[in-house]
Design an enzyme around this catalytic site. Structure first.
Site, PDB file in Angstrom:
ATOM      1  CD  GLU A 179      -4.837  -5.949   2.831  1.00 12.66           C
ATOM      2  OE1 GLU A 179      -4.785  -5.036   3.936  1.00 12.66           O
ATOM      3  OE2 GLU A 179      -2.654  -5.724   3.017  1.00 12.66           O
ATOM      4  CD  GLU A 228      -2.912  -0.980   1.962  1.00  6.66           C
ATOM      5  OE1 GLU A 228      -4.281  -1.523   2.180  1.00  6.66           O
ATOM      6  OE2 GLU A 228      -2.843  -0.777   2.883  1.00  6.66           O
TER       7      GLU A 228
END
Length: 580
Positions: free
Chosen positions: A233, A157
């Site tokens: 995710e 991320e």
């Protein structure tokens, strides 16, 4: 050997279109003797892949002291995945977030002037050394070499943190030089900025989200025009913090969102399939204007609960997956109630009164300057002319107990934004400070712990500080060797307690801490983690491999007041009230 690659529209496994249906299990959050059980249950839910982060600070808590054995045996974990007939995804970071302390970065790395998560040379040199060690384990276990690993992720991320393309390019170059030949991915939340900043053209972009799947896949497709769509995710639950509630997600809604993903042909990694536990002092912390340390449990409201038992969500997800992929007929055994019993706790005296470090500095020394990895440092200073006044600390990280000449005065909490306290006349001011967990994201990574700056009394800086590190695991071992006092007296202030009990055979247990205040618990030397009446969590999970047939010994290090000198073991987890 089997190949794994990225086609025009799909992942290709052995040249055939393949939908990755994965679930996250963090090996460092699960007792190694229970890895195989969790992996097997993932297969029984219909998953074909297991994903894990790699926690750098678990492998190398001190610079140069690399450990890939026992709890850190990533190679064995990957081998168990393969033995179950499943593939593996490895996400080595170096930053992982994961509600894990310091986002997985070692304290020694984040201390100092390095520019984290960037192409700054000294940082990149350390990261390179770390990744080479990880890839020594992963490279021979790639699918094209007969192993289970099909994907490796670059950073984590990153678009939420920075946009240093040279950094990402260096990570890719090092990864390829280390022999990683499987496809490389990145993951970001599906916003235009994060997807643009967090990846490179040669990396396969994936998303992280837990709802509104069609909308978010469309955003992802705009940035990844070819190849398979993947939610790396899929947030099927959430984490908890001290003083909050226990977070759950609606089972039907979560199953519907998963169905929407799979129906679109997208691949998925369920975060988490099994959350596990922040054993010891491994929890991270949130900070979005207020510091919120994460609890010991990482149950995450996942399909497999903290103790590895299937939940309603497990069966709902299994039914969804069965619409798109083969699911084994075998079902995992239902949860069995843990043994419930109570045993008396005997007092083992005080435990925070180690000989104070002689005054050695004008200002308190931080945990980081002490290179101290445990939870507590005690600071001692003489009060000028024996006079009290208004004590100001700017700031305390993270929780402090203040006393004068051994008599408690009060507490200061970072969470409550407390920085001042009036103290009485006396000779010695002592401040016991707890590191409650390091923030695991954004630019607070690596912030110092302890008393920051120099405390003042009525506006005048106090000088001549002694800073004494206290290792709670070492103290628990010392306490465990003591002869306990069987008196039933309830003691205020830091106190140690011991309980002994017998088991017919090793068993998962749940230790109820609701009659205690704040502290740490150990069973047979195994560090179960932190407890705190602040909630929501009320039980500590005890994995069966930490117990023994016959005699077992519990050590409790209480920081405030243990209201009832009893250790109650209950039949299941009590993780607190929900928002419903």
């Amino acid at each position: 050997m089997t190949s794994f690659s990225i086609g025009e529209t799909d992942f290709l496994r052995a040249g055939l279109p393949h939908q990755v249906i994965s679930g996250a299990i963090h090996y460092f959050r699960v007792h190694p003797d229970q890895w195989q059980d969790r992996i097997r249950k993932a297969r029984l839910m219909g998953l074909n892949t297991i994903e894990t982060y790699v926690a750098w600070n678990a492998h190398e808590p001190r610079r140069g002291e690399w450990d890939a054995s026992g709890w850190n045996d990533l190679g064995r974990f990957l081998d168990l995945i393969q033995a179950e007939g499943m593939d593996a995804i490895v996400r080595p970071g170096p930053y992982i977030c994961a509600e894990w302390h310091n986002g997985g970065l070692p304290n020694w790395l984040t201390r100092g002037e390095r520019e984290l998560r960037s192409s700054e040379p000294t940082y990149l040199a350390e990261v390179s050394a770390y990744l080479r060690r990880v890839y020594e384990i992963v490279t021979p276990r790639q699918i094209d070499r007969g192993g289970p690993v099909v994907l490796v992720q670059i950073e984590n991320e990153y678009g939420a943190y920075g946009s240093d393309k040279a950094y990402l390019e260096a990570l890719v170059a090092l990864t390829r030089e280390a022999g990683i030949t499987v496809p490389l991915t990145t993951v970001d939340q599906p916003t235009d900025r994060m997807l643009a900043d967090g990846s490179l053209p040669e990396l396969h972009k994936t998303g992280s989200f837990g709802s509104r799947s069609a909308e978010r896949l469309a955003t992802l497709r705009a940035h990844q025009p070819t190849g398979p769509l993947m939610c790396s995710e899929f947030w099927d639950g959430w984490f908890d913090w001290w003083g909050g509630v226990h977070h759950t997600t609606d089972v039907a809604e979560a199953a519907s969102d998963l169905d929407e993903l799979l129906a679109a042909g997208a691949s998925v990694n369920i975060y988490m399939f099994h959350g596990g536990t922040n054993f010891g002092l491994t929890n991270g912390a949130n900070h979005k204007g207020r510091y919120l340390p994460i609890v010991t449990s990482y149950d995450y409201d996942a399909p497999l609960d903290e103790a590895g038992n299937p939940t309603e969500k497990f069966f709902a997800f299994r039914d969804v997956i069965a619409k798109y992929a083969p699911v084994p007929e075998e079902l995992p055994a239902p949860a069995v109630a843990a043994p419930a019993f109570s045993v008396p706790l005997a007092s083992a005296g005080s435990w925070t009164d180690a000989a104070a470090t002689a005054p050695s500095s004008s200002a308190p020394v931080t945990f980081d300057e002490l290179e101290h990895l445990s939870a507590l440092v005690r600071y001692d200073v003489m009060l000028p002319e024996g006079r009290g006044g208004l004590l100001r600390i700017d700031p305390v990280r993270d929780h402090a107990w203040v006393s004068v000449d051994g008599q408690p005065v009060g507490t200061l909490s970072r969470t409550r934004h407390e920085r001042a306290l009036r103290v009485p006349d006396g000779r010695t001011l002592s401040i016991l400070v707890e590191d409650q967990g390091r923030v695991n994201y954004d630019h607070r990574l690596g912030e110092e712990k302890g008393l920051i700056g120099t405390p003042s009394l009525d506006g005048v800086r106090l000088t001549g500080w002694g800073s004494t590190p206290l290792d709670v695991a070492e103290l628990a071992a010392e306490v465990g060797s003591r002869v306990a006092d069987s008196s039933d007296d309830v003691i205020s202030g830091p106190s140690a307690w011991i309980a002994e009990f017998d088991l017919d055979s090793p068993a998962d247990l749940f230790l109820d801490t609701s009659a205690w205040s704040k502290g740490y618990a150990f069973l047979n030397g195994f560090f179960l983690g932190r407890y705190w009446r602040n909630g929501p969590q009320r039980t500590l999970f005890v994995p069966a491999p930490a117990t023994t047939t016959g005699a077992n010994r519990l050590v409790v290090l209480e920081l405030e007041e243990l209201f009832v000198p009893t250790a109650d073991f209950v039949s299941g987890a009590v993780l607190g009230d929900t928002e419903e």
